[in-house]
Scaffold this motif. Structure first.
Motif: not given
Length: 199
Positions: A5-26
Motif C-alpha cells: 500500500s501507498g500512494t501515487s506519485t502524481d503531484r496534482t492529485r494523490k491516490y491511495n493505492c493498494l495491491i494484494r498479490i494472492n497465492k495463485d498469482s492473481t
C-alpha cells in the motif's frame, strides 16, 4: 498473500493505492481518493519478467468517478449497463446521516437504467459547508477488506459507476517495496508502495 500500500506519485492529485498479490498469482488493485469520490477496483494477474520486474494485467470490476452535474436540483447517478443489474441496493444518504433513500440499477422489467435522476432536498444538499455532499453506499464489498463500498459525492458533481476497462502496467518489487515503471498508469500515474503484510 502480500499487500502493498501507498500512494501515487502524481503531484496534482494523490491516490491511495493498494495491491494484494494472492497465492495463485492473481491480484486485487484498488485506488481511491480521500473520500472515495474516485474509487476503482481491478482484478487480474501478475507475471514475473525477471528477478525484480513483474507485469500486471487487470480489468476494472467496479469504478466510481465523479463528473460534473447537469442540474444542481437533481442528483445524477450514471450506470454502465454492464454493472447496473448488479446494483440492486443503491443507498443515498444526506450529510445529516438520517435522511436516506434506496434505489436500484434496473427497472421493473429488469432492464438496466442508464441514469438515475434523483430530486434532492435543497436544505440538506447545497453549497454550504456540512451539507455540500451526499453519501452513496452500494451492495458491493471492498475486495480486500470486506467493508461495504461507500462514496462521498460533492455538491455540483454526479456519480458514475463503470466496469470493464483494462489496466496493464509493470512494477518492480524489491526489499519490501513495489513501484511502477515504464508507462504511467492511466488514472493514477506512477505508484510507490510498501509491503503491509505478507504470508
Amino acid at each position: 498473500g502480500q499487500i502493498y500500500s501507498g500512494t501515487s506519485t502524481d503531484r496534482t492529485r494523490k491516490y491511495n493505492c493498494l495491491i494484494r498479490i494472492n497465492k495463485d498469482s492473481t491480484i486485487n488493485f484498488i485506488y481511491n481518493c480521500h473520500n472515495n469520490d474516485v474509487y476503482a477496483e481491478h482484478y487480474g494477474t501478475i507475471k514475473k519478467a525477471n528477478d525484480t520486474l513483474y507485469h500486471i494485467s487487470s480489468t476494472l470490476t467496479i469504478g466510481q468517478y465523479c463528473m460534473k452535474t447537469f442540474d444542481e436540483d437533481t442528483l445524477y447517478i450514471r450506470l454502465d449497463s454492464s454493472i447496473a443489474r448488479q446494483l440492486d441496493k443503491i443507498e443515498v444518504e444526506y450529510s445529516d446521516g438520517k435522511t436516506r433513500s434506496l434505489y436500484q440499477g434496473y427497472d421493473n422489467q429488469g432492464k438496466p437504467v442508464e441514469m438515475l435522476k434523483i430530486s434532492v432536498n435543497k436544505k440538506l444538499f447545497n453549497r454550504n459547508k456540512g451539507t455540500d455532499y451526499i453519501n452513496i453506499t452500494i451492495n458491493r464489498k471492498n475486495a480486500v477488506y470486506g467493508n461495504w463500498l461507500r462514496f462521498r459525492i460533492p455538491f455540483g458533481a454526479a456519480a458514475s459507476f463503470i466496469k470493464g476497462q483494462r489496466n496493464d502496467f509493470n512494477v518492480v518489487i524489491k526489499n519490501g517495496q513495489m513501484w511502477s515503471v515504464g508507462e504511467p498508469l492511466m488514472q493514477t500515474g506512477h505508484l510507490k508502495l510498501k509491503m503491509k503484510t505478507g504470508t
